[in-house]
Design a protein around this motif. Structure first.
Motif, PDB file in Angstrom:
ATOM      1  N   GLY A   1     -34.417 -25.870 -36.114  1.00 23.87           N
ATOM      2  CA  GLY A   1     -34.178 -24.856 -35.434  1.00 23.87           C
ATOM      3  C   GLY A   1     -33.661 -23.634 -36.514  1.00 23.87           C
ATOM      4  N   PHE A   2     -33.144 -23.862 -37.314  1.00 24.27           N
ATOM      5  CA  PHE A   2     -32.605 -22.893 -38.270  1.00 24.27           C
ATOM      6  C   PHE A   2     -33.788 -22.195 -38.918  1.00 24.27           C
ATOM      7  N   LEU A   3     -34.625 -22.970 -39.484  1.00 25.46           N
ATOM      8  CA  LEU A   3     -35.789 -22.492 -40.187  1.00 25.46           C
ATOM      9  C   LEU A   3     -36.841 -21.896 -39.390  1.00 25.46           C
TER      10      LEU A   3
ATOM     11  N   GLU B   1     -40.155 -25.101 -31.507  1.00 26.19           N
ATOM     12  CA  GLU B   1     -38.718 -25.952 -31.508  1.00 26.19           C
ATOM     13  C   GLU B   1     -38.906 -27.212 -30.662  1.00 26.19           C
TER      14      GLU B   1
ATOM     15  N   THR C   1     -36.095 -20.344 -36.380  1.00 24.97           N
ATOM     16  CA  THR C   1     -35.624 -18.874 -35.944  1.00 24.97           C
ATOM     17  C   THR C   1     -35.943 -18.125 -37.182  1.00 24.97           C
ATOM     18  N   LEU C   2     -35.572 -18.473 -38.379  1.00 28.93           N
ATOM     19  CA  LEU C   2     -35.560 -17.470 -39.449  1.00 28.93           C
ATOM     20  C   LEU C   2     -37.020 -17.208 -39.874  1.00 28.93           C
TER      21      LEU C   2
ATOM     22  N   ILE D   1     -28.218 -41.078 -35.086  1.00 26.72           N
ATOM     23  CA  ILE D   1     -27.890 -39.955 -34.280  1.00 26.72           C
ATOM     24  C   ILE D   1     -27.334 -38.611 -35.269  1.00 26.72           C
ATOM     25  N   VAL D   2     -26.899 -38.724 -36.204  1.00 29.66           N
ATOM     26  CA  VAL D   2     -26.444 -37.865 -37.184  1.00 29.66           C
ATOM     27  C   VAL D   2     -27.846 -37.078 -37.493  1.00 29.66           C
ATOM     28  N   PHE D   3     -28.711 -38.010 -38.195  1.00 31.60           N
ATOM     29  CA  PHE D   3     -30.013 -37.562 -38.693  1.00 31.60           C
ATOM     30  C   PHE D   3     -30.943 -36.628 -37.598  1.00 31.60           C
TER      31      PHE D   3
ATOM     32  N   GLY E   1     -31.058 -29.488 -35.839  1.00 32.82           N
ATOM     33  CA  GLY E   1     -30.466 -27.975 -36.573  1.00 32.82           C
ATOM     34  C   GLY E   1     -31.230 -27.477 -37.496  1.00 32.82           C
ATOM     35  N   VAL E   2     -31.594 -28.134 -38.662  1.00 37.87           N
ATOM     36  CA  VAL E   2     -32.407 -27.792 -39.809  1.00 37.87           C
ATOM     37  C   VAL E   2     -33.818 -26.999 -39.415  1.00 37.87           C
TER      38      VAL E   2
ATOM     39  N   LEU F   1     -29.543 -35.199 -35.136  1.00 38.81           N
ATOM     40  CA  LEU F   1     -29.146 -33.839 -34.801  1.00 38.81           C
ATOM     41  C   LEU F   1     -29.266 -32.703 -35.976  1.00 38.81           C
ATOM     42  N   LEU F   2     -29.278 -33.461 -37.164  1.00 39.28           N
ATOM     43  CA  LEU F   2     -29.450 -32.738 -38.195  1.00 39.28           C
ATOM     44  C   LEU F   2     -30.786 -32.056 -38.356  1.00 39.28           C
TER      45      LEU F   2
END
Lengths: 367, 299
Positions: B105-107, B220, B109-110, B94-96, B102-103, B98-99
């Motif tokens: 989405g971050f990249l 995304e 957007t940037l 689950i953590v991976f 997140g990662v 979500l991570l």
């Protein structure tokens, strides 16, 4: 065999040390992210400053933070409860959406009733729909042993499309250009504790739920059964506990609690059903539950910190052009750090005391 | 009418690839007695790294390699957390996931969504095989696809061969059947499981890269829980390579029906068409669970 326990108000050295882990984990993930951010030409200090400045600095921000913390606390309580029986309720996201749908339908139907009755009926509507969305994976799991994780994830996706359709067609407000449902009658709105803020009656519901679930787990026969089934299904059956019925009931109650979170959004914040109603609270609640585990105070603190990250994340995207997903990265990393520090602490205690302390994971405890 | 059917089956073969690759990798994981819930995250990260590599080099092959490497690295990290730090498999997964969300989405957007013009990389192009591609019905359905379709489908017999006829396959099935017995036989359980998990991760990453490379762009959340569908595929085919192929084709057919009928103005709202693969997963899991229970009864 050690029983999973609700560490409610039990104070010993292990618990005090362990309750520091979430804070340490959060700090560590801030440091790690802060070390990476400069590679993307982002100044970590000003980013963090504006996150927390937004989340705690102003009354408006504080109200947003608390408003977002309430649903994640509620979801997290449900997750913690269902984990007791040995099941990870990954369908919380879909159940939140269905809870919101139930609240919308009930509020429109019973909105003419006097306020307390309308609120109660609306909440019940949300609970019923959330429970229904949890009933599907629960009944498949107990009768046919279908993997509840995959079913839950699939149902999350189905819920997204279902709500999307409902707010676009049958429930759509005809006077509104956007795809959203009609505003619910004011009698079903949550009373605000402070005027014009997002601090409303849902906060009291969340706190009451924590106490109630702690009481159920600690002091009732049903809670005892849940713990036994969670520790070992076979033992439970041997002791005459109807294991499958306990699992089913716990799972459905968990769904109902997630449904409350959805109803809380409709009644307290948006006052109508929107496609984005879940606001990712399902997943935030799951991460909060993984970190805070069984500690109710930690549940509240971690929820507030996580909501602060979410609220501040929206701002850094607008003002500093830092993607708001930074908040999600920090959250997920925190879970890894907290879980790893649990393990390392167990090793450390083993070396100091010559025994494993509480590091040995009690059977049946998922997290 | 025949045009619609040709179109349906033609897109079926193209759409089955990500599910097929992910599920065939999962066959190794499942047969060695494990469960890779983190496949969704591997697919998402594979999609973005495949996109980035193709954007930088222009070669889709390098995109697939980058996706595979990303998935593999993620798999090793997960595996070590699970077996060395004794963390719960489900929680780590689950953590991976979500991570990874997140990662990416971050990249995205940037770097990708920062301008209003969508960033595009080289797309996978359909091959044109002389003579065969010009056949009336079989041509568009079977012989004018991108190279990954052939790689994915032709890898199924190879996987079946490795799984049933090779020493490695025998070992991993022994580990999955009874790990302590396998250990007594002198098989390194840890290493075997790690290899299988790595295979699962690499194929998850390649499957993700296929998603972004067929579109030529990264969106995304583009995997849309396809990783979990692949998991379900592997579960109900009980980790059999050919069964997984059949399942992947079935799901791809549902997907292509959904895509074909969405733009046509029919009475069914498009959301219900979008739901189709997910509802089908639940139904198929239920049916196969029932069947396996009956099988157990008569066994």
């Amino acid at each position: 065999m050690s029983f999973p326990r609700l560490n409610f108000l039990t104070i010993d050295r292990d618990n005090i040390t362990k309750s520091l882990f979430p804070v340490v984990g959060l700090l560590l993930s801030f440091i790690v992210c802060g070390a990476i951010l400069p590679f993307f030409n982002i100044n970590p200090f000003s980013t963090y400053a504006s996150i927390f400045g937004r989340a705690f600095g102003t009354m408006n921000g504080l109200s947003e933070t608390i408003g977002a913390a309430v649903p994640s606390v509620i979801v997290a309580i449900g997750i913690v409860f269902v984990i007791r029986v040995g099941i990870f309720n990954l369908g919380a996201e879909g159940q939140v959406m269905f809870g919101a749908l139930g609240a919308q339908i009930a509020a429109v139907a019973f909105g003419s009733a006097p306020a307390p009755v309308a609120i109660l009926l609306t909440l019940l509507g949300g609970m019923a729909f959330g429970a229904f969305w949890a009933f599907i994976p629960a009944i498949l799991r107990v009768t046919l042993k279908v993997n509840e994780i995959v079913v839950c994830i699939m149902l999350n996706q189905v819920a997204i499309y279902a709500i999307g359709f409902l707010v676009r067609k049958p429930l759509k407000d005809p006077n509104d250009f956007n795809a959203q449902a009609v505003i619910i009658p004011e009698n079903a709105w949550m009373p605000q504790f402070i005027e014009n803020t997002k601090i409303h009656f849902g906060l009291a519901i969340a706190l009451a739920l924590i106490v109630f679930i702690a009481w159920v787990i600690k002091r009732t026969v049903f809670g005892f059964r849940v713990n036994v089934v969670g520790a070992s299904e076979r033992t439970a059956v041997y002791a005459g506990i109807p294991a499958w019925r306990t699992i089913l009931l716990t799972f459905v109650i968990g769904g109902a609690i997630s449904g409350i979170a959805g109803a809380n959004e409709v009644m307290g914040i948006a006052h109508r059903l929107q496609a984005t109603v879940s606001g990712n609270y399902g997943w935030t609640g799951i991460t909060v539950a993984m970190i805070a585990k069984n500690n109710p105070f930690m549940l509240i603190i971690v929820s507030v910190l996580y909501s602060a990250l979410q609220v501040g994340g929206l701002v850094i995207q607008i003002t500093q052009h830092v993607p708001m997903e930074l908040a999600n990265i920090v959250q997920a990393m925190t879970v890894l750090f907290v879980l790893s520090s649990d393990f390392l602490y167990g090793k450390y205690r083993q070396r100091i005391d010559g025994h494993a302390g509480q590091s040995a994971k009690p059977k049946g405890e998922l997290v | 009418m025949s045009e619609i059917i040709t179109g349906l089956f033609s897109s079926m073969f193209a759409l089955c690839v990500p599910l097929l690759i992910a599920a065939e990798g999962e066959v190794f994981v499942e047969r060695s007695g494990q469960f890779n819930m983190g496949i969704e995250g591997m697919m998402v990260l594979g999609a973005i790294s495949g996109f980035a590599a193709t954007l930088a080099t222009g070669s889709t092959l390098l995109g697939f390699i980058a996706g595979g490497i990303t998935g593999g690295l993620l798999a090793i990290a997960m595996f070590l957390l699970i077996y060395k730090l004794k963390l719960d498999l489900l929680v780590v997964a689950i953590v991976f996931n979500l991570l990874a969300a997140g990662v990416t989405g971050f990249l995205a957007t940037l770097f990708i969504n920062s301008s209003s013009i969508p960033v595009k990389c080289n797309k996978l192009t359909d091959l044109h095989i002389p003579f065969l591609s010009d056949l009336p019905i079989a041509g568009p359905i079977l012989f004018s696809k991108n190279y990954m379709v052939y790689v994915a489908i032709l890898s199924v017999p190879i996987i079946a061969h490795v799984l049933y006829k090779r020493k490695f396959g025998l070992e991993l099935r022994a580990v999955g059947g009874n790990a302590s017995a396998a250990q007594t036989m002198g098989i390194d359980v840890f290493k075997t499981r790690m290899k299988c998990f790595l295979i699962g991760g690499v194929s998850g990453g390649i499957a993700g890269a296929y998603l972004s490379l067929t579109l030529g762009m990264f969106v995304e959340n583009m995997t849309m829980n396809k990783g979990f569908i692949a998991l379900a595929l592997c579960t109900f085919s009980k980790g059999k390579p050919y069964g997984t192929l059949a399942g992947a084709l079935l799901f791809a057919l549902a997907d292509s029906i959904q895509i074909r009928f969405q733009p046509i103005d029919i009475d069914i709202p498009y959301e219900f068409l979008l739901m189709l693969p997910y509802v089908l997963t639940v139904v198929v899991l239920t049916i196969s669970a029932k069947r396996s229970r009956e099988e157990r009864k008569y066994a």
